[in-house]
Design a protein around this motif. Sequence first.
Motif, PDB file in Angstrom:
ATOM      1  N   MET A   1       0.815  -1.212   0.000  1.00 39.42           N
ATOM      2  CA  MET A   1       0.000   0.000   0.000  1.00 39.42           C
ATOM      3  C   MET A   1       0.851   1.266   0.000  1.00 39.42           C
ATOM      4  O   MET A   1       1.674   1.481   0.899  1.00 39.42           O
ATOM      5  N   ASP A   2       0.634   2.115  -1.008  1.00 38.94           N
ATOM      6  CA  ASP A   2       1.221   3.453  -1.010  1.00 38.94           C
ATOM      7  C   ASP A   2       0.412   4.325  -0.049  1.00 38.94           C
ATOM      8  O   ASP A   2      -0.701   3.966   0.356  1.00 38.94           O
ATOM      9  N   LEU A   3       0.948   5.481   0.346  1.00 35.78           N
ATOM     10  CA  LEU A   3       0.227   6.350   1.277  1.00 35.78           C
ATOM     11  C   LEU A   3      -0.438   7.535   0.596  1.00 35.78           C
ATOM     12  O   LEU A   3      -1.632   7.760   0.760  1.00 35.78           O
ATOM     13  N   HIS A   4       0.311   8.327  -0.161  1.00 39.63           N
ATOM     14  CA  HIS A   4      -0.263   9.508  -0.798  1.00 39.63           C
ATOM     15  C   HIS A   4      -0.888   9.122  -2.125  1.00 39.63           C
ATOM     16  O   HIS A   4      -0.177   8.842  -3.097  1.00 39.63           O
ATOM     17  N   MET A   5      -2.221   9.101  -2.163  1.00 40.68           N
ATOM     18  CA  MET A   5      -2.956   8.741  -3.380  1.00 40.68           C
ATOM     19  C   MET A   5      -4.225   9.576  -3.474  1.00 40.68           C
ATOM     20  O   MET A   5      -4.713  10.089  -2.468  1.00 40.68           O
ATOM     21  N   PRO A   6      -4.780   9.721  -4.671  1.00 41.94           N
ATOM     22  CA  PRO A   6      -6.045  10.446  -4.819  1.00 41.94           C
ATOM     23  C   PRO A   6      -7.231   9.633  -4.306  1.00 41.94           C
ATOM     24  O   PRO A   6      -7.105   8.442  -4.023  1.00 41.94           O
ATOM     25  N   VAL A   7      -8.352  10.296  -4.197  1.00 46.37           N
ATOM     26  CA  VAL A   7      -9.641   9.716  -3.797  1.00 46.37           C
ATOM     27  C   VAL A   7      -9.644   9.312  -2.319  1.00 46.37           C
ATOM     28  O   VAL A   7     -10.468   9.761  -1.534  1.00 46.37           O
ATOM     29  N   MET A   8      -8.726   8.443  -1.919  1.00 43.69           N
ATOM     30  CA  MET A   8      -8.593   8.026  -0.517  1.00 43.69           C
ATOM     31  C   MET A   8      -7.123   7.687  -0.274  1.00 43.69           C
ATOM     32  O   MET A   8      -6.516   6.949  -1.054  1.00 43.69           O
ATOM     33  N   ASN A   9      -6.534   8.240   0.799  1.00 45.94           N
ATOM     34  CA  ASN A   9      -5.118   7.956   1.037  1.00 45.94           C
ATOM     35  C   ASN A   9      -4.913   6.553   1.594  1.00 45.94           C
ATOM     36  O   ASN A   9      -5.860   5.854   1.963  1.00 45.94           O
ATOM     37  N   GLY A  10      -3.662   6.125   1.649  1.00 51.00           N
ATOM     38  CA  GLY A  10      -3.351   4.762   2.041  1.00 51.00           C
ATOM     39  C   GLY A  10      -3.664   4.438   3.482  1.00 51.00           C
ATOM     40  O   GLY A  10      -3.991   3.285   3.805  1.00 51.00           O
ATOM     41  N   VAL A  11      -3.576   5.423   4.367  1.00 45.60           N
ATOM     42  CA  VAL A  11      -3.888   5.184   5.780  1.00 45.60           C
ATOM     43  C   VAL A  11      -5.372   4.887   5.948  1.00 45.60           C
ATOM     44  O   VAL A  11      -5.767   3.908   6.602  1.00 45.60           O
ATOM     45  N   GLU A  12      -6.199   5.717   5.348  1.00 41.65           N
ATOM     46  CA  GLU A  12      -7.647   5.514   5.427  1.00 41.65           C
ATOM     47  C   GLU A  12      -8.047   4.190   4.767  1.00 41.65           C
ATOM     48  O   GLU A  12      -8.882   3.442   5.284  1.00 41.65           O
ATOM     49  N   ALA A  13      -7.417   3.902   3.627  1.00 39.34           N
ATOM     50  CA  ALA A  13      -7.719   2.652   2.930  1.00 39.34           C
ATOM     51  C   ALA A  13      -7.316   1.444   3.768  1.00 39.34           C
ATOM     52  O   ALA A  13      -8.037   0.444   3.822  1.00 39.34           O
ATOM     53  N   THR A  14      -6.179   1.539   4.448  1.00 36.52           N
ATOM     54  CA  THR A  14      -5.729   0.438   5.305  1.00 36.52           C
ATOM     55  C   THR A  14      -6.738   0.170   6.417  1.00 36.52           C
ATOM     56  O   THR A  14      -7.113  -0.979   6.681  1.00 36.52           O
ATOM     57  N   ALA A  15      -7.185   1.232   7.071  1.00 39.33           N
ATOM     58  CA  ALA A  15      -8.139   1.068   8.169  1.00 39.33           C
ATOM     59  C   ALA A  15      -9.450   0.456   7.677  1.00 39.33           C
ATOM     60  O   ALA A  15      -9.996  -0.461   8.316  1.00 39.33           O
ATOM     61  N   ARG A  16      -9.953   0.928   6.552  1.00 36.07           N
ATOM     62  CA  ARG A  16     -11.225   0.402   6.036  1.00 36.07           C
ATOM     63  C   ARG A  16     -11.084  -1.043   5.559  1.00 36.07           C
ATOM     64  O   ARG A  16     -11.961  -1.874   5.809  1.00 36.07           O
ATOM     65  N   LEU A  17      -9.981  -1.318   4.891  1.00 38.83           N
ATOM     66  CA  LEU A  17      -9.752  -2.659   4.377  1.00 38.83           C
ATOM     67  C   LEU A  17      -9.666  -3.678   5.515  1.00 38.83           C
ATOM     68  O   LEU A  17     -10.292  -4.741   5.464  1.00 38.83           O
ATOM     69  N   LEU A  18      -8.904  -3.339   6.551  1.00 37.53           N
ATOM     70  CA  LEU A  18      -8.705  -4.283   7.651  1.00 37.53           C
ATOM     71  C   LEU A  18      -9.957  -4.455   8.513  1.00 37.53           C
ATOM     72  O   LEU A  18     -10.119  -5.477   9.180  1.00 37.53           O
ATOM     73  N   LYS A  19     -10.838  -3.469   8.481  1.00 32.67           N
ATOM     74  CA  LYS A  19     -12.104  -3.628   9.191  1.00 32.67           C
ATOM     75  C   LYS A  19     -12.928  -4.735   8.565  1.00 32.67           C
ATOM     76  O   LYS A  19     -13.622  -5.494   9.260  1.00 32.67           O
ATOM     77  N   GLU A  20     -12.838  -4.854   7.236  1.00 37.26           N
ATOM     78  CA  GLU A  20     -13.596  -5.872   6.510  1.00 37.26           C
ATOM     79  C   GLU A  20     -12.820  -7.183   6.366  1.00 37.26           C
ATOM     80  O   GLU A  20     -13.406  -8.259   6.338  1.00 37.26           O
ATOM     81  N   LEU A  21     -11.495  -7.092   6.263  1.00 40.28           N
ATOM     82  CA  LEU A  21     -10.645  -8.263   6.047  1.00 40.28           C
ATOM     83  C   LEU A  21      -9.519  -8.279   7.073  1.00 40.28           C
ATOM     84  O   LEU A  21      -8.345  -8.047   6.727  1.00 40.28           O
ATOM     85  N   PRO A  22      -9.827  -8.537   8.319  1.00 47.24           N
ATOM     86  CA  PRO A  22      -8.800  -8.439   9.373  1.00 47.24           C
ATOM     87  C   PRO A  22      -7.653  -9.431   9.214  1.00 47.24           C
ATOM     88  O   PRO A  22      -6.578  -9.223   9.777  1.00 47.24           O
ATOM     89  N   GLY A  23      -7.845 -10.479   8.444  1.00 45.15           N
ATOM     90  CA  GLY A  23      -6.784 -11.452   8.248  1.00 45.15           C
ATOM     91  C   GLY A  23      -5.784 -11.067   7.174  1.00 45.15           C
ATOM     92  O   GLY A  23      -4.762 -11.738   7.005  1.00 45.15           O
ATOM     93  N   THR A  24      -6.058  -9.996   6.457  1.00 43.92           N
ATOM     94  CA  THR A  24      -5.154  -9.536   5.400  1.00 43.92           C
ATOM     95  C   THR A  24      -4.018  -8.718   6.008  1.00 43.92           C
ATOM     96  O   THR A  24      -4.238  -7.937   6.930  1.00 43.92           O
ATOM     97  N   ALA A  25      -2.818  -8.891   5.494  1.00 42.53           N
ATOM     98  CA  ALA A  25      -1.676  -8.101   5.962  1.00 42.53           C
ATOM     99  C   ALA A  25      -1.466  -6.916   5.027  1.00 42.53           C
ATOM    100  O   ALA A  25      -1.522  -7.065   3.811  1.00 42.53           O
ATOM    101  N   VAL A  26      -1.231  -5.744   5.603  1.00 44.48           N
ATOM    102  CA  VAL A  26      -0.923  -4.555   4.807  1.00 44.48           C
ATOM    103  C   VAL A  26       0.524  -4.157   5.068  1.00 44.48           C
ATOM    104  O   VAL A  26       0.930  -3.983   6.218  1.00 44.48           O
ATOM    105  N   VAL A  27       1.276  -4.026   3.995  1.00 48.30           N
ATOM    106  CA  VAL A  27       2.657  -3.543   4.065  1.00 48.30           C
ATOM    107  C   VAL A  27       2.718  -2.218   3.311  1.00 48.30           C
ATOM    108  O   VAL A  27       2.410  -2.162   2.116  1.00 48.30           O
ATOM    109  N   VAL A  28       3.073  -1.169   4.003  1.00 46.30           N
ATOM    110  CA  VAL A  28       3.178   0.149   3.370  1.00 46.30           C
ATOM    111  C   VAL A  28       4.486   0.215   2.586  1.00 46.30           C
ATOM    112  O   VAL A  28       5.550  -0.162   3.086  1.00 46.30           O
TER     113      VAL A  28
END
Length: 219
Positions: free
Chosen positions: A52-79
């Motif tokens: 996951m990159d951090l600075h992106m349009p529409v939704m940044n990587g931090v917000e995307a990480t939080a939302r993604l892990l709320k739905e898929l807690p077993g997924t690993a995110v590497v910035v």
Amino acid sequence: MRVLIVDDHPMYREGLAAALSRLPDITVVGEAGDGAAAVESALRLAPDVVLMDLHMPVMNGVEATARLLKELPGTAVVVLTMLESDESLAAAVRAGARGYLLKEAGRDEILRALEACRGGGAYFGPNAARALAGLVGAETRRAVANPALPELTEREVEILDLMARGLSNAAIASRLYVSDKTVRNYVSTVYGKLGVGDRAAAVARARDAGLGSGPPGRR
């Protein structure tokens, strides 16, 4: 290992996908160019690890990480980012990222991070590891140093501290890599917990508790 690559630069994203696809036991299942697309793609493709990159349009990587892990807690995110700052690291870790690498990292180091985080561990580049140790110490000191605000969580204390330094909601959101709406929600919660009706009263309580003594930062 099923990997989703998220980056808003097509050339970098495609080059990374090509490099990882040549490694044994790795399948690049998809690519996304912004945080919102990353969440949608992760829900559809169920990757083991998301780069996951951090600075992106529409939704940044931090917000995307939080939302993604709320739905898929077993997924690993590497910035995987160009940002080498304590603030971006802290924001990513709070959102749930298990790893943090700079884009200058080589293919072998990226592979080590993917393997470690997929197995439930964590992986931080050397500079990030040192910074993270300092951040953990700072969080502990802040929690101990503010017994006057026991009703607030550490995150709420952090928001209040930045308010007391004179930062606007927009500046706080930019600094912590969250949305303006997220900051507004925190501010509202802080008001309720402190029993105050406006920003001035909240800042007065913050200063009574010893907050707001750091540099003012960007407004």
